[in-house]
Design a protein around this motif. Structure first.
Motif, PDB file in Angstrom:
ATOM      1  N   ALA A 279      91.821 -19.815  21.202  1.00  0.00           N
ATOM      2  CA  ALA A 279      91.436 -18.421  21.035  1.00  0.00           C
ATOM      3  C   ALA A 279      90.038 -18.263  20.462  1.00  0.00           C
ATOM      4  CB  ALA A 279      92.442 -17.703  20.138  1.00  0.00           C
ATOM      5  N   SER A 280      89.530 -19.305  19.812  1.00  0.00           N
ATOM      6  CA  SER A 280      88.199 -19.257  19.199  1.00  0.00           C
ATOM      7  C   SER A 280      87.113 -19.822  20.104  1.00  0.00           C
ATOM      8  CB  SER A 280      88.216 -20.024  17.869  1.00  0.00           C
ATOM      9  OG  SER A 280      89.108 -19.429  16.964  1.00  0.00           O
ATOM     10  N   GLY A 281      87.437 -20.051  21.352  1.00  0.00           N
ATOM     11  CA  GLY A 281      86.418 -20.537  22.290  1.00  0.00           C
ATOM     12  C   GLY A 281      86.642 -21.923  22.817  1.00  0.00           C
ATOM     13  N   GLY A 282      87.672 -22.603  22.294  1.00  0.00           N
ATOM     14  CA  GLY A 282      88.049 -23.897  22.836  1.00  0.00           C
ATOM     15  C   GLY A 282      86.988 -24.965  22.682  1.00  0.00           C
ATOM     16  N   VAL A 283      86.981 -25.880  23.632  1.00  0.00           N
ATOM     17  CA  VAL A 283      86.081 -27.031  23.572  1.00  0.00           C
ATOM     18  C   VAL A 283      84.609 -26.619  23.563  1.00  0.00           C
ATOM     19  CG1 VAL A 283      85.335 -29.127  24.783  1.00  0.00           C
ATOM     20  CG2 VAL A 283      87.779 -28.618  24.545  1.00  0.00           C
ATOM     21  N   PRO A 284      84.173 -25.650  24.390  1.00  0.00           N
ATOM     22  CA  PRO A 284      82.754 -25.269  24.335  1.00  0.00           C
ATOM     23  C   PRO A 284      82.317 -24.780  22.952  1.00  0.00           C
ATOM     24  CG  PRO A 284      83.753 -24.449  26.351  1.00  0.00           C
ATOM     25  CD  PRO A 284      84.873 -24.971  25.499  1.00  0.00           C
ATOM     26  N   ALA A 285      83.164 -23.974  22.314  1.00  0.00           N
ATOM     27  CA  ALA A 285      82.827 -23.493  20.969  1.00  0.00           C
ATOM     28  C   ALA A 285      82.758 -24.647  19.978  1.00  0.00           C
ATOM     29  CB  ALA A 285      83.851 -22.464  20.510  1.00  0.00           C
ATOM     30  N   LEU A 286      83.719 -25.563  20.065  1.00  0.00           N
ATOM     31  CA  LEU A 286      83.734 -26.690  19.132  1.00  0.00           C
ATOM     32  C   LEU A 286      82.519 -27.585  19.337  1.00  0.00           C
ATOM     33  CD1 LEU A 286      85.216 -28.122  16.873  1.00  0.00           C
ATOM     34  CD2 LEU A 286      86.562 -29.335  18.587  1.00  0.00           C
ATOM     35  N   ARG A 287      82.133 -27.790  20.588  1.00  0.00           N
ATOM     36  CA  ARG A 287      80.942 -28.610  20.852  1.00  0.00           C
ATOM     37  C   ARG A 287      79.693 -27.957  20.258  1.00  0.00           C
ATOM     38  NH1 ARG A 287      82.696 -30.128  26.739  1.00  0.00           N
ATOM     39  NH2 ARG A 287      83.519 -32.221  26.423  1.00  0.00           N
TER      40      ARG A 287
ATOM     41  N   PHE B   9      89.202 -34.339  22.611  1.00  0.00           N
ATOM     42  CA  PHE B   9      88.758 -35.633  22.080  1.00  0.00           C
ATOM     43  C   PHE B   9      87.377 -36.031  22.597  1.00  0.00           C
ATOM     44  CE2 PHE B   9      93.331 -36.345  21.152  1.00  0.00           C
ATOM     45  CZ  PHE B   9      93.189 -36.663  19.807  1.00  0.00           C
ATOM     46  N   SER B  10      86.944 -35.411  23.683  1.00  0.00           N
ATOM     47  CA  SER B  10      85.597 -35.689  24.185  1.00  0.00           C
ATOM     48  C   SER B  10      84.541 -34.950  23.376  1.00  0.00           C
ATOM     49  CB  SER B  10      85.487 -35.285  25.664  1.00  0.00           C
ATOM     50  OG  SER B  10      85.469 -33.866  25.805  1.00  0.00           O
ATOM     51  N   ALA B  11      84.959 -33.958  22.584  1.00  0.00           N
ATOM     52  CA  ALA B  11      84.019 -33.243  21.724  1.00  0.00           C
ATOM     53  C   ALA B  11      83.669 -34.120  20.527  1.00  0.00           C
ATOM     54  CB  ALA B  11      84.624 -31.922  21.262  1.00  0.00           C
TER      55      ALA B  11
ATOM     56  N   LEU C  43      93.610 -31.355   1.263  1.00  0.00           N
ATOM     57  CA  LEU C  43      93.721 -30.175   2.115  1.00  0.00           C
ATOM     58  C   LEU C  43      92.904 -30.331   3.388  1.00  0.00           C
ATOM     59  CD1 LEU C  43      94.572 -27.174   2.536  1.00  0.00           C
ATOM     60  CD2 LEU C  43      92.458 -26.541   1.340  1.00  0.00           C
ATOM     61  N   LEU C  44      93.543 -29.979   4.517  1.00  0.00           N
ATOM     62  CA  LEU C  44      92.854 -29.798   5.788  1.00  0.00           C
ATOM     63  C   LEU C  44      92.664 -28.292   5.953  1.00  0.00           C
ATOM     64  CD1 LEU C  44      91.772 -31.081   8.448  1.00  0.00           C
ATOM     65  CD2 LEU C  44      94.063 -30.676   9.411  1.00  0.00           C
ATOM     66  N   PRO C  45      91.495 -27.771   5.559  1.00  0.00           N
ATOM     67  CA  PRO C  45      91.295 -26.326   5.534  1.00  0.00           C
ATOM     68  C   PRO C  45      90.906 -25.782   6.900  1.00  0.00           C
ATOM     69  CG  PRO C  45      89.370 -27.414   4.619  1.00  0.00           C
ATOM     70  CD  PRO C  45      90.345 -28.501   5.015  1.00  0.00           C
ATOM     71  N   GLY C  46      91.407 -24.577   7.198  1.00  0.00           N
ATOM     72  CA  GLY C  46      91.134 -23.980   8.493  1.00  0.00           C
ATOM     73  C   GLY C  46      89.823 -23.224   8.533  1.00  0.00           C
ATOM     74  N   ALA C  47      89.149 -23.306   9.689  1.00  0.00           N
ATOM     75  CA  ALA C  47      87.917 -22.570   9.935  1.00  0.00           C
ATOM     76  C   ALA C  47      87.776 -22.359  11.438  1.00  0.00           C
ATOM     77  CB  ALA C  47      86.706 -23.327   9.397  1.00  0.00           C
ATOM     78  N   SER C  48      87.148 -21.244  11.816  1.00  0.00           N
ATOM     79  CA  SER C  48      86.958 -20.982  13.239  1.00  0.00           C
ATOM     80  C   SER C  48      85.542 -20.550  13.584  1.00  0.00           C
ATOM     81  CB  SER C  48      87.942 -19.911  13.724  1.00  0.00           C
ATOM     82  OG  SER C  48      87.717 -18.678  13.054  1.00  0.00           O
ATOM     83  N   THR C  49      84.686 -20.356  12.587  1.00  0.00           N
ATOM     84  CA  THR C  49      83.310 -19.933  12.845  1.00  0.00           C
ATOM     85  C   THR C  49      82.333 -20.876  12.157  1.00  0.00           C
ATOM     86  OG1 THR C  49      83.085 -18.516  10.884  1.00  0.00           O
ATOM     87  CG2 THR C  49      84.088 -17.530  12.850  1.00  0.00           C
ATOM     88  N   THR C  50      81.090 -20.822  12.604  1.00  0.00           N
ATOM     89  CA  THR C  50      80.057 -21.657  12.002  1.00  0.00           C
ATOM     90  C   THR C  50      79.881 -21.321  10.530  1.00  0.00           C
ATOM     91  OG1 THR C  50      78.951 -21.737  14.149  1.00  0.00           O
ATOM     92  CG2 THR C  50      77.671 -22.424  12.231  1.00  0.00           C
TER      93      THR C  50
ATOM     94  N   LYS D  55      90.228 -28.118   9.928  1.00  0.00           N
ATOM     95  CA  LYS D  55      91.076 -27.679  11.033  1.00  0.00           C
ATOM     96  C   LYS D  55      90.327 -26.579  11.792  1.00  0.00           C
ATOM     97  CE  LYS D  55      95.550 -25.414  11.867  1.00  0.00           C
ATOM     98  NZ  LYS D  55      96.841 -25.044  11.252  1.00  0.00           N
ATOM     99  N   PHE D  56      90.091 -26.779  13.078  1.00  0.00           N
ATOM    100  CA  PHE D  56      89.487 -25.746  13.920  1.00  0.00           C
ATOM    101  C   PHE D  56      90.619 -24.919  14.508  1.00  0.00           C
ATOM    102  CE2 PHE D  56      87.569 -24.609  18.186  1.00  0.00           C
ATOM    103  CZ  PHE D  56      86.754 -23.601  17.688  1.00  0.00           C
ATOM    104  N   PHE D  57      90.790 -23.711  13.967  1.00  0.00           N
ATOM    105  CA  PHE D  57      91.955 -22.896  14.318  1.00  0.00           C
ATOM    106  C   PHE D  57      91.579 -21.429  14.356  1.00  0.00           C
ATOM    107  CE2 PHE D  57      95.589 -20.292  13.131  1.00  0.00           C
ATOM    108  CZ  PHE D  57      96.549 -20.734  14.023  1.00  0.00           C
ATOM    109  N   PRO D  58      92.140 -20.673  15.321  1.00  0.00           N
ATOM    110  CA  PRO D  58      92.936 -21.113  16.473  1.00  0.00           C
ATOM    111  C   PRO D  58      92.015 -21.615  17.579  1.00  0.00           C
ATOM    112  CG  PRO D  58      92.787 -18.719  16.461  1.00  0.00           C
ATOM    113  CD  PRO D  58      92.039 -19.201  15.247  1.00  0.00           C
TER     114      PRO D  58
END
Length: 211
Positions: free
Chosen positions: A138-146, A172-174, A110-117, A132-135
């Motif tokens: 809508a969840s802050g994009g690259v800055p949030a993922l970094r 991919f730079s994250a 499973l590739l489980p979805g998550a959007s918050t820390t 999976k970082f989803f959505p």
């Protein structure tokens, strides 16, 4: 802790993009998958958003050179149906204990979805370190993922939701992005029109995104 994401990490690493397909007509299944594989995208997610989805998975699973997964897994019933149809991995927009238990019982990676820390930390506690970082957008994009990656550097991600050729390279730079999910490689109208050469060309370009 033995992590449960080893196989899903291998699948995510096969190509930079995992196409997320919405297929209405099972007759499109085989030529669509063949076009994506010819373009270099070998891990394919068929979303369970149409009545034809399970039949589409059944039609694709014996095509050489590809791995077919089921997306938008929400319930344990979805998991059992996807595994019975031949899916070899699953993707979920979010995660529940019941969904995880069903995937583990069915031995479906499973590739489980998550959007918050907090969601990421909860999945890490359960033994999942490729998520999976989803959505994504809508969840802050690259800055949030970094930011999440900086706090939790052991996690690998497949961002999905709002990913396009224009912003994919930035993801991919994250840190620790192994692939992205996207539907631009197989637009609905292109599928309906049967323009398989066009889809192969889109896949070929997508396969170069992290090079």
């Amino acid at each position: 802790m033995p992590f449960k994401s080893a196989r899903i990490n291998e699948i995510c690493a096969l190509a930079p993009v995992v196409p997320a397909l919405v297929v209405e007509d099972v007759r499109h299944a085989r030529p669509l998958a063949e076009a994506l594989v010819a373009g270099g995208l070998v891990a394919i997610e068929v979303t369970l958003r149409t009545p034809a989805a399970l039949d589409v998975i059944r039609a694709m699973v014996d095509i050489p050179g590809c791995l077919i997964g089921a997306g938008t897994l929400v319930t344990a019933r979805d998991v059992r149906a996807a595994k019975a149809a031949g899916a070899v991995f699953g993707v979920s927009p979010g995660t529940t204990d019941q969904l995880i238990a069903a995937c583990e019982a069915e031995e479906l990676p499973l590739l489980p979805g998550a959007s918050t820390t907090s969601e990421v930390m909860a999945l890490l506690e359960k033994g999942y370190d490729t998520l999976k970082f989803f959505p994504a957008e809508a969840s802050g994009g690259v800055p949030a993922l970094r930011s999440i990656s900086a706090a939790l550097p052991r996690i690998s991600f497949c961002p999905s939701g709002g990913i396009t050729p224009a912003n994919a390279r930035e993801y991919f730079s994250a840190a620790r992005v192994v692939c992205v999910g996207g539907n631009w490689v197989a637009p609905a109208e292109t599928i309906k029109a049967g323009h398989w050469t066009e889809i192969e060309a889109l896949a070929r370009e997508a396969a170069k995104l992290n090079s």
